[in-house]
Design a protein around this motif. Sequence first.
Motif, PDB file in Angstrom:
ATOM      1  N   GLN A 416      43.644  35.096  23.541  1.00  0.00           N
ATOM      2  CA  GLN A 416      43.469  36.336  22.795  1.00  0.00           C
ATOM      3  C   GLN A 416      42.094  36.941  23.072  1.00  0.00           C
ATOM      4  OE1 GLN A 416      44.312  35.708  18.633  1.00  0.00           O
ATOM      5  NE2 GLN A 416      46.295  34.772  19.042  1.00  0.00           N
ATOM      6  N   LEU A 417      41.118  36.088  23.421  1.00  0.00           N
ATOM      7  CA  LEU A 417      39.776  36.569  23.755  1.00  0.00           C
ATOM      8  C   LEU A 417      39.281  35.839  24.990  1.00  0.00           C
ATOM      9  CD1 LEU A 417      36.740  37.231  21.430  1.00  0.00           C
ATOM     10  CD2 LEU A 417      36.451  35.775  23.430  1.00  0.00           C
ATOM     11  N   LEU A 418      38.828  36.605  25.988  1.00  0.00           N
ATOM     12  CA  LEU A 418      38.227  36.043  27.202  1.00  0.00           C
ATOM     13  C   LEU A 418      36.933  36.791  27.459  1.00  0.00           C
ATOM     14  CD1 LEU A 418      38.192  34.262  29.705  1.00  0.00           C
ATOM     15  CD2 LEU A 418      39.616  35.965  30.871  1.00  0.00           C
ATOM     16  N   ASN A 419      35.813  36.078  27.367  1.00  0.00           N
ATOM     17  CA  ASN A 419      34.500  36.694  27.566  1.00  0.00           C
ATOM     18  C   ASN A 419      33.729  35.898  28.608  1.00  0.00           C
ATOM     19  OD1 ASN A 419      32.022  37.949  27.437  1.00  0.00           O
ATOM     20  ND2 ASN A 419      31.884  37.918  25.203  1.00  0.00           N
ATOM     21  N   MET A 420      33.541  36.505  29.774  1.00  0.00           N
ATOM     22  CA  MET A 420      32.761  35.884  30.845  1.00  0.00           C
ATOM     23  C   MET A 420      31.602  36.797  31.245  1.00  0.00           C
ATOM     24  SD  MET A 420      35.639  33.999  33.213  1.00  0.00           S
ATOM     25  CE  MET A 420      36.772  35.368  33.414  1.00  0.00           C
ATOM     26  N   SER A 421      31.179  37.654  30.335  1.00  0.00           N
ATOM     27  CA  SER A 421      30.135  38.635  30.631  1.00  0.00           C
ATOM     28  C   SER A 421      28.778  37.964  30.834  1.00  0.00           C
ATOM     29  CB  SER A 421      30.045  39.652  29.491  1.00  0.00           C
ATOM     30  OG  SER A 421      29.639  39.019  28.289  1.00  0.00           O
ATOM     31  N   ARG A 422      27.874  38.722  31.493  1.00  0.00           N
ATOM     32  CA  ARG A 422      26.477  38.319  31.675  1.00  0.00           C
ATOM     33  C   ARG A 422      26.355  36.979  32.396  1.00  0.00           C
ATOM     34  NH1 ARG A 422      23.180  39.681  26.246  1.00  0.00           N
ATOM     35  NH2 ARG A 422      21.462  39.520  27.746  1.00  0.00           N
ATOM     36  N   ASN A 423      27.071  36.889  33.510  1.00  0.00           N
ATOM     37  CA  ASN A 423      26.949  35.754  34.417  1.00  0.00           C
ATOM     38  C   ASN A 423      26.669  36.299  35.811  1.00  0.00           C
ATOM     39  OD1 ASN A 423      27.585  32.969  33.125  1.00  0.00           O
ATOM     40  ND2 ASN A 423      29.108  34.328  32.181  1.00  0.00           N
ATOM     41  N   SER A 424      26.981  35.519  36.824  1.00  0.00           N
ATOM     42  CA  SER A 424      26.774  35.950  38.210  1.00  0.00           C
ATOM     43  C   SER A 424      28.078  35.863  38.982  1.00  0.00           C
ATOM     44  CB  SER A 424      25.686  35.102  38.877  1.00  0.00           C
ATOM     45  OG  SER A 424      24.456  35.218  38.193  1.00  0.00           O
ATOM     46  N   LEU A 425      29.160  36.213  38.355  1.00  0.00           N
ATOM     47  CA  LEU A 425      30.468  36.143  38.983  1.00  0.00           C
ATOM     48  C   LEU A 425      30.607  37.245  40.036  1.00  0.00           C
ATOM     49  CD1 LEU A 425      32.564  35.548  35.742  1.00  0.00           C
ATOM     50  CD2 LEU A 425      31.819  33.836  37.395  1.00  0.00           C
ATOM     51  N   VAL A 426      31.305  36.930  41.138  1.00  0.00           N
ATOM     52  CA  VAL A 426      31.468  37.870  42.237  1.00  0.00           C
ATOM     53  C   VAL A 426      32.951  38.034  42.544  1.00  0.00           C
ATOM     54  CG1 VAL A 426      29.212  37.308  43.216  1.00  0.00           C
ATOM     55  CG2 VAL A 426      31.228  36.012  43.936  1.00  0.00           C
ATOM     56  N   GLY A 427      33.235  38.858  43.539  1.00  0.00           N
ATOM     57  CA  GLY A 427      34.609  39.034  43.975  1.00  0.00           C
ATOM     58  C   GLY A 427      35.356  40.072  43.172  1.00  0.00           C
ATOM     59  N   SER A 428      36.659  39.978  43.273  1.00  0.00           N
ATOM     60  CA  SER A 428      37.524  40.963  42.637  1.00  0.00           C
ATOM     61  C   SER A 428      38.004  40.487  41.276  1.00  0.00           C
ATOM     62  CB  SER A 428      38.745  41.236  43.523  1.00  0.00           C
ATOM     63  OG  SER A 428      38.350  41.644  44.810  1.00  0.00           O
ATOM     64  N   LEU A 429      38.439  41.442  40.514  1.00  0.00           N
ATOM     65  CA  LEU A 429      39.114  41.126  39.259  1.00  0.00           C
ATOM     66  C   LEU A 429      40.550  40.737  39.601  1.00  0.00           C
ATOM     67  CD1 LEU A 429      38.922  41.175  36.148  1.00  0.00           C
ATOM     68  CD2 LEU A 429      39.644  43.556  36.224  1.00  0.00           C
ATOM     69  N   PRO A 430      40.954  39.484  39.337  1.00  0.00           N
ATOM     70  CA  PRO A 430      42.272  39.035  39.797  1.00  0.00           C
ATOM     71  C   PRO A 430      43.400  39.775  39.101  1.00  0.00           C
ATOM     72  CG  PRO A 430      41.283  37.397  38.355  1.00  0.00           C
ATOM     73  CD  PRO A 430      40.219  38.415  38.622  1.00  0.00           C
ATOM     74  N   ALA A 431      44.453  40.059  39.872  1.00  0.00           N
ATOM     75  CA  ALA A 431      45.616  40.744  39.307  1.00  0.00           C
ATOM     76  C   ALA A 431      46.314  39.900  38.256  1.00  0.00           C
ATOM     77  CB  ALA A 431      46.597  41.093  40.430  1.00  0.00           C
ATOM     78  N   LEU A 444      34.133  41.332  30.883  1.00  0.00           N
ATOM     79  CA  LEU A 444      33.612  40.812  32.153  1.00  0.00           C
ATOM     80  C   LEU A 444      32.369  41.598  32.574  1.00  0.00           C
ATOM     81  CD1 LEU A 444      37.004  40.433  34.080  1.00  0.00           C
ATOM     82  CD2 LEU A 444      35.796  38.707  32.746  1.00  0.00           C
ATOM     83  N   SER A 445      31.713  42.214  31.636  1.00  0.00           N
ATOM     84  CA  SER A 445      30.583  43.086  31.930  1.00  0.00           C
ATOM     85  C   SER A 445      29.381  42.302  32.445  1.00  0.00           C
ATOM     86  CB  SER A 445      30.192  43.876  30.675  1.00  0.00           C
ATOM     87  OG  SER A 445      29.815  43.000  29.635  1.00  0.00           O
ATOM     88  N   GLU A 446      28.488  43.044  33.135  1.00  0.00           N
ATOM     89  CA  GLU A 446      27.219  42.512  33.632  1.00  0.00           C
ATOM     90  C   GLU A 446      27.416  41.295  34.537  1.00  0.00           C
ATOM     91  OE1 GLU A 446      23.731  42.662  31.056  1.00  0.00           O
ATOM     92  OE2 GLU A 446      25.024  43.452  29.464  1.00  0.00           O
ATOM     93  N   ASN A 447      28.286  41.469  35.518  1.00  0.00           N
ATOM     94  CA  ASN A 447      28.446  40.502  36.598  1.00  0.00           C
ATOM     95  C   ASN A 447      28.244  41.233  37.920  1.00  0.00           C
ATOM     96  OD1 ASN A 447      29.374  37.646  35.702  1.00  0.00           O
ATOM     97  ND2 ASN A 447      30.518  39.016  34.339  1.00  0.00           N
ATOM     98  N   GLN A 448      28.791  40.706  38.989  1.00  0.00           N
ATOM     99  CA  GLN A 448      28.669  41.336  40.305  1.00  0.00           C
ATOM    100  C   GLN A 448      30.049  41.574  40.912  1.00  0.00           C
ATOM    101  OE1 GLN A 448      25.927  38.869  42.589  1.00  0.00           O
ATOM    102  NE2 GLN A 448      24.683  38.540  40.764  1.00  0.00           N
ATOM    103  N   LEU A 449      31.008  41.891  40.064  1.00  0.00           N
ATOM    104  CA  LEU A 449      32.369  42.132  40.521  1.00  0.00           C
ATOM    105  C   LEU A 449      32.438  43.432  41.317  1.00  0.00           C
ATOM    106  CD1 LEU A 449      34.208  41.217  37.197  1.00  0.00           C
ATOM    107  CD2 LEU A 449      33.864  39.749  39.192  1.00  0.00           C
ATOM    108  N   HIS A 450      33.309  43.473  42.318  1.00  0.00           N
ATOM    109  CA  HIS A 450      33.470  44.674  43.121  1.00  0.00           C
ATOM    110  C   HIS A 450      34.955  44.933  43.347  1.00  0.00           C
ATOM    111  CE1 HIS A 450      34.211  42.051  46.596  1.00  0.00           C
ATOM    112  NE2 HIS A 450      33.143  41.357  46.221  1.00  0.00           N
ATOM    113  N   ASP A 451      35.262  45.812  44.273  1.00  0.00           N
ATOM    114  CA  ASP A 451      36.628  46.255  44.535  1.00  0.00           C
ATOM    115  C   ASP A 451      37.169  47.033  43.331  1.00  0.00           C
ATOM    116  OD1 ASP A 451      36.524  45.183  47.050  1.00  0.00           O
ATOM    117  OD2 ASP A 451      37.485  43.301  46.487  1.00  0.00           O
ATOM    118  N   SER A 452      38.434  47.311  43.331  1.00  0.00           N
ATOM    119  CA  SER A 452      39.022  48.194  42.315  1.00  0.00           C
ATOM    120  C   SER A 452      39.646  47.397  41.174  1.00  0.00           C
ATOM    121  CB  SER A 452      40.076  49.102  42.952  1.00  0.00           C
ATOM    122  OG  SER A 452      41.098  48.328  43.548  1.00  0.00           O
ATOM    123  N   ILE A 453      39.862  48.097  40.092  1.00  0.00           N
ATOM    124  CA  ILE A 453      40.550  47.503  38.941  1.00  0.00           C
ATOM    125  C   ILE A 453      42.030  47.407  39.290  1.00  0.00           C
ATOM    126  CG2 ILE A 453      41.072  47.756  36.486  1.00  0.00           C
ATOM    127  CD1 ILE A 453      38.579  49.549  36.306  1.00  0.00           C
TER     128      ILE A 453
END
Length: 971
Positions: A416-431, A444-453
């Motif tokens: 119901q809640l997933l919070n991984m914000s303020r880390n150094s995660l990279v790559g895409s947001l998985p489908a 998932l804010s304040e990471n280094q994610l790229h590509d499209s939603i």
Amino acid sequence: MRRILVCVLFFICLFSPSWVKSLSPSLNDDVLGLVVFKAEIQDPEGKLSSWNEDDDSPCNNWVGVKCNPRSNRVSDLVLDGFGLSGKLGRGLIQLQFLQKLSLVRNNLTGSISLSFSQLSNLRVLDLSENSFSGPIESDFFRQCGSLRSISLAKNKFSGQIPESLGSCSTLASLNFSGNEFSGLLPSALWSLQGLRLLDLSDNLLEGEIPKGIDGLSNLRGISLRNNHFTGGVPDGIGDCLYLRSVDLSENSLSEGLPSTMQKLALCNDLVLYKNGFTGELPEWIGEMRSLETLELSENNFSGQIPDAMGKLQSLKVLNFSKNGLTGSMPESMSNCLNLLVLDVSHNSLTGNLPSWILKLGLQQVLFSDNRLSGSMGSFLASSTENSRRKVVILDVSQNKLSGEIPSAVGDLSGLQLLNMSRNSLVGSLPASIGQLKTLEILDLSENQLHDSIPLDIGSATSLKELTLEKNSLRGNIPSSIGNCSSLISLSLAHNEISGSIPTSLSKPANLQIVDFSFNQLTGTLPKQLVNLVHLQSFNISHNQLNGELPAGGFFNTIAPSSVSDNPSLCGAPVNRSCPTVLPKPIVLNPNSTDATPGTISQSFHRGKKILSISSLIAIGAAASIFIGVIAITVLNLRVRASTSHSAAALTFSGGDDFSQSPTTDGNSGKLVMFSGEPDFSTGAHALLNKDCELGRGGFGAVYRTMLKDGRSVAIKKLTVSSLVKSQEDFEREVKNLGKVRHGYLVALEGYYWTPSLQLLIYEFVSGGDLYKHLHEGSGGKTLHWNERFNIILGAAKGLAHLHQMNIIHYNLKSSNILIDSSGEPKIADYGLARLLPMLDRYVLSSKIQSALGYMAPEFACRTVKITEKCDVYGFGVLVLEIVTGKRPVEYMEDDVVVLCDMIRGSLEDGKVEDCVDDRLQGKFPAEEAIPVMKLGLICTSQVPSNRPDMAEVVNILELIRCPSEGQDESG
């Protein structure tokens, strides 16, 4: 009469009970006491209707009454949740055999006037969840030897807990929680050796917890939560060997935990959060083998989590958050097989996310704000698919996690809640995020994610909060986001997202907060966004959006800072006017060979188009443009000159009934006048002369012209040709409007129809519109109070007549109130929306967007029916505008002032009279002005059903009107 007799007998019985019985042998003490009790309280729900003073005994069918079968006397009185109110009278002291008195969840007030000397057999007293107040008398408990249980919880008792409580030697349960008791704990309390439950939580008690606590050797549960206790936990608590629950949370306790607590082998719940305990977590905690809940959060514990925690195999809830713990999580805790909730957030823990966490099948895992490292991939890989399904809350935010978000996150199907914000995660947001059907919060804010939603995000249909800000996301906002129908908050700020804002964003009906700032968005804002009636914040600043802001709803008052730094965006909030698409002027075709009267055709005047010139434009191209402009100008002059020769082409005929021009030529139109036989032969040139243009609105431009008989009329050229109904429907609607006749309505005199041109012919009203009188000082004269009141009353009568004819105006505003030569108001432009093929509120909003501030809130919501109450709302705004002389919405340098809100606030502050137009300079009757403003506020109620009908408004205004002799009529 009998009830009065009963009350008299009751007071007499206080002195001579035997004499009363001899007077009324059929009236026993229990009936007498209960009837008097009922007489002294209020029973709004009639729950005590079965209590009949004519009965000889209450033991048969009196609700809430239970009797001892041997003595036939009342033993229990249980009136829980009966809705009783009033004060607790003395009638109950007649119930000499009463053992249980329970009055839970009522509205009883005052102090307690009873005493245990009067109710000597009472064993259970429960007065919880009422509104009793005041201190308890010091001798209240003096003779409570039979009392086993007392609860005064959730009242408003104050003062100190009396020492006489020590007289209750048989007391097993004491609950004084949720009151305002203060001072120190009475020393006599610790002599109650039979006490098993002690709850003094949520009071104002202070001082230290007495060392004599070991006297309560039979205690099973103690709660002193949320008081002002200081000092440490006394060693004697370890001698209360039967304790199963200890709650000392939310106090100011300090020092370390006494080692004697390890003797509490039966303790299930140890709750000590929000205190000032210090030192390291002791190893002996592992000896409290029965612990199921261990709550030590928000203290000052330091050091590592001891290995002995692994001995607590019954543990279900562990909360060490907001301390100063260091080191890594002990591997021994993998033995805590029953653990469901683990919260170690806001510490200084290091190492990797423990691999054993998910194997235990935890439901809540909170590691936020630590110094953990490693990857989410290895963390999820260490668990089974079955154990992943059990996780409901996973918060690993504000750590040092790295790597990509694995697709296995989709296996956390119960999240119901997933919070991984303020880390150094990279790559895409998985489908696979779309597989999380129960997910409500994703951050998932304040990471280094790229590509499209991913488009699959729309499959997470339970999402309420989606936060992806401060990453490097690219691409477009997926239109599938509209499938997240529960969405309340959406933040994509500080990314590299491009493209336009999808129309589907208007689908989540509960959306309140949107932040797209600092991206690369382009295009126009969807007009459908006005449908978001719960919107509180919509930040699109620092993008490349263009076009006009939506009109209506939240966007009428959007903060300028929320739309700043969009160079091509226009509208009032950005202080930039939008280019107006003007309707093409009407001209006569100078080359027409059709001799049939009544023929009208159109020619297009091409105006000069202003272009920005750069140094790269070729000289030859510039010259071509210049020559073209000259040529068009010459053609226009010729067209105007030729119109005087073809004026006869525009003639009208008619009779008493609806009449039309007889032409049936395909190039000619159909003219219908509702009365008279005028023509326009002398006024054709007026249609070409911009000086005769009276104004422009959402439905078209209006021109003044002269009839053959010298009478002026106003012609509205409709600019909604592509939207207008078929000729049959158009004519039917216009003829219905032509039948509307009222002294406060502008009369429709006729119409002209071709498939590409429609004209409406109105009576001409010479005095201009109300907007100019109020805000532009038309004629240099200020409207005095009587004139303003007459305009309000006249407009109300005109609108009431429209509603009586089942016609909704849709576009009521001050510029649509015309003033005739006598100063009387006339409502214009009524019913024009009915000429559209459907009453689509988005089409309407684009046509009447100038009515900013007048539009009812339901106009922006598809699910709410548009009724006459929308006009009532606009009328209410109009009333306030007339009285105050202020526009419905005023844009200041740093603020937006909504007239309704301003006056409502002034009314609450008792300053509503200050809102009257300053230009009246006190020359107005307050006994009229203030009620009129209050009426305006009632008309602008957010709930349509709370607004009066216009017929009622007229009646109210006529009641408000007061004699105004002696009032200055000069204004």
